[in-house]
Design a protein around this motif. Sequence first.
Motif, PDB file in Angstrom:
ATOM      1  N   PHE A 189       3.338   2.691  18.009  1.00  0.00           N
ATOM      2  CA  PHE A 189       2.513   3.665  17.274  1.00  0.00           C
ATOM      3  C   PHE A 189       1.910   4.732  18.187  1.00  0.00           C
ATOM      4  N   HIS A 217      -1.651   9.909   8.921  1.00  0.00           N
ATOM      5  CA  HIS A 217      -1.080   8.776   9.650  1.00  0.00           C
ATOM      6  C   HIS A 217       0.124   8.166   8.941  1.00  0.00           C
ATOM      7  N   ASN A 218       0.351   8.514   7.661  1.00  0.00           N
ATOM      8  CA  ASN A 218       1.629   8.113   7.044  1.00  0.00           C
ATOM      9  C   ASN A 218       2.051   9.115   5.975  1.00  0.00           C
ATOM     10  N   ASP A 256       6.402   8.155   9.304  1.00  0.00           N
ATOM     11  CA  ASP A 256       7.114   7.126   8.522  1.00  0.00           C
ATOM     12  C   ASP A 256       8.582   7.498   8.340  1.00  0.00           C
ATOM     13  N   ASP A 283       5.722  -5.648  12.780  1.00  0.00           N
ATOM     14  CA  ASP A 283       5.161  -4.368  12.326  1.00  0.00           C
ATOM     15  C   ASP A 283       3.891  -3.952  13.076  1.00  0.00           C
ATOM     16  N   ARG A 284       2.764  -4.643  12.866  1.00  0.00           N
ATOM     17  CA  ARG A 284       1.499  -4.229  13.496  1.00  0.00           C
ATOM     18  C   ARG A 284       1.073  -5.218  14.580  1.00  0.00           C
ATOM     19  N   PHE A 311      -3.747   4.449   4.061  1.00  0.00           N
ATOM     20  CA  PHE A 311      -2.286   4.496   3.971  1.00  0.00           C
ATOM     21  C   PHE A 311      -1.787   4.629   2.535  1.00  0.00           C
ATOM     22  N   CYS A 356       9.168   5.897  11.460  1.00  0.00           N
ATOM     23  CA  CYS A 356       8.694   4.557  11.815  1.00  0.00           C
ATOM     24  C   CYS A 356       9.549   3.632  10.970  1.00  0.00           C
ATOM     25  N   GLU A 362       0.793  -1.240   0.000  1.00  0.00           N
ATOM     26  CA  GLU A 362       0.000   0.000   0.000  1.00  0.00           C
ATOM     27  C   GLU A 362       0.823   1.286   0.000  1.00  0.00           C
ATOM     28  N   SER A 363       2.077   1.207   0.480  1.00  0.00           N
ATOM     29  CA  SER A 363       2.845   2.446   0.654  1.00  0.00           C
ATOM     30  C   SER A 363       4.323   2.212   0.355  1.00  0.00           C
ATOM     31  N   PRO A 375      -1.725   0.645  13.567  1.00  0.00           N
ATOM     32  CA  PRO A 375      -1.177   2.009  13.459  1.00  0.00           C
ATOM     33  C   PRO A 375      -2.258   3.077  13.332  1.00  0.00           C
ATOM     34  N   ARG A 385      -2.259   5.598  16.395  1.00  0.00           N
ATOM     35  CA  ARG A 385      -1.825   6.950  16.016  1.00  0.00           C
ATOM     36  C   ARG A 385      -2.973   7.936  16.193  1.00  0.00           C
ATOM     37  N   TRP A 407       6.604   2.856   2.468  1.00  0.00           N
ATOM     38  CA  TRP A 407       7.069   2.233   3.717  1.00  0.00           C
ATOM     39  C   TRP A 407       6.985   0.712   3.580  1.00  0.00           C
ATOM     40  N   ARG A 408       5.839   0.248   3.096  1.00  0.00           N
ATOM     41  CA  ARG A 408       5.612  -1.196   2.978  1.00  0.00           C
ATOM     42  C   ARG A 408       6.597  -1.822   2.000  1.00  0.00           C
TER      43      ARG A 408
HETATM   44  O1  GYE Z   1       3.141   3.664   8.633  1.00  0.00           O
HETATM   45  C1  GYE Z   1       2.366   2.822   6.564  1.00  0.00           C
HETATM   46  C2  GYE Z   1       2.177   1.435   6.103  1.00  0.00           C
HETATM   47  O2  GYE Z   1       2.141  -0.600   9.626  1.00  0.00           O
HETATM   48  C3  GYE Z   1       3.690   0.970  10.408  1.00  0.00           C
HETATM   49  O3  GYE Z   1       1.767   0.745   7.263  1.00  0.00           O
HETATM   50  C4  GYE Z   1       3.006   0.397   9.236  1.00  0.00           C
HETATM   51  C5  GYE Z   1       2.269   1.413   8.388  1.00  0.00           C
HETATM   52  C6  GYE Z   1       3.100   2.537   7.834  1.00  0.00           C
HETATM   53  O4  GYE Z   1       1.422   1.264   5.007  1.00  0.00           O
HETATM   54  O5  GYE Z   1       3.055   3.620   5.659  1.00  0.00           O
END
Ligand code: GYE
Length: 324
Positions: free
Chosen positions: A143, A229-230, A258, A124-125, A202, A278, A47-48, A175, A179, A50-51
């Motif tokens: 978080f 949140h990100n 992030d 992670d989560r 995200f 993060c 999704e991001s 998160p 958050r 970061w991921r």
């Molecule tokens: O902040 C976000 C990602 O779980 C910490 O998931 C992660 C979050 C992160 O998609 O960018």
Amino acid sequence: MKNPNLALLLSLTFTVLTVGCSPKASTSAPSPAGKALTIGFAQTGAESDWRKANTKSMKDEAEKRGITLKFSDGQGKQENQISAVKNFITQHVDAIVIAPLVETGWEPVLKEAKAAKIPVIISDRTVKVDDESLYAGFVGSDFKTEGKMVADWLIKKTNGKGRILELQGTTGSAPANDRHSAFADAIKGTGLTIIDSQSGDFRRDNGKQVMEAFLKKYKKGDFDIVYAHNDDMALGAIQAIADAGLKPGTDVLVVSIDGLKEAVQAIVDGKINCVVECNPLAGAVVYDAVAKVVAGQPVPRISYNKDEMFDASNAKAAVATRQY
Ligand code: GYE
């Protein structure tokens, strides 16, 4: 962080703080000595950025250590992650790592892993389960601390005054929950208020779309702050803010979490004001925990990363060394 050199140094280290210690993971199954490990990893999706950095870290570190990694991309669906875990159980992997999309709904499949004597590390989560023995330990970021760090920065910057639009992460994810709640708790009793809140999952595109919808409802002067949140959602939002003829970072304060290189660069460019780190580079710490659990050694219940914070005071020094 006042000293930029220190901030830089700290941002290079992936410090792990440990909280509590379980004597022995009840789900551990000793592996034959010297045998290369086979690990199943149920990732949330992609999704991001970061991921993507998290996935790369897990894959690269597995290769470095000679670990056979069975990787599953859950594509943002918990049911995909659950079937991936079931598959790993059928394949008798040595250990399973789950980055759980949402907090609830994991008990049944964790019970199956426990019954098969395959240890599980949650990465992670966090998850919410009644029976803590269903997994060996958690490795990731705190978080709630991240949400509080953003709030504290805002309270200082604004003297505790301002109307906030919140871009939440994936509904039901740890998160997003933490958050939001830690941030909301920290601004209680100040003049900072969340006037609207929507999930952008995200994702950068969703962050942009949600911000566009906000900008139809709220004009310049109706709000002061965007809390994302990100970073991906913040980067989408600053695009929408600029498209609407406002100056992100100046007309509107933008804060997020992030620590993407792109977001820290956006601080240098004056478009984002504060980013709390993060760390997604989890491969080494996760596999260290797995190796211990598989060898029957104790691992901490919770291992938190130490996350830094970036704003105009240290972003320039930090941007060059960001690894993701
Ligand atoms: O902040 C976000 C990602 O779980 C910490 O998931 C992660 C979050 C992160 O998609 O960018």
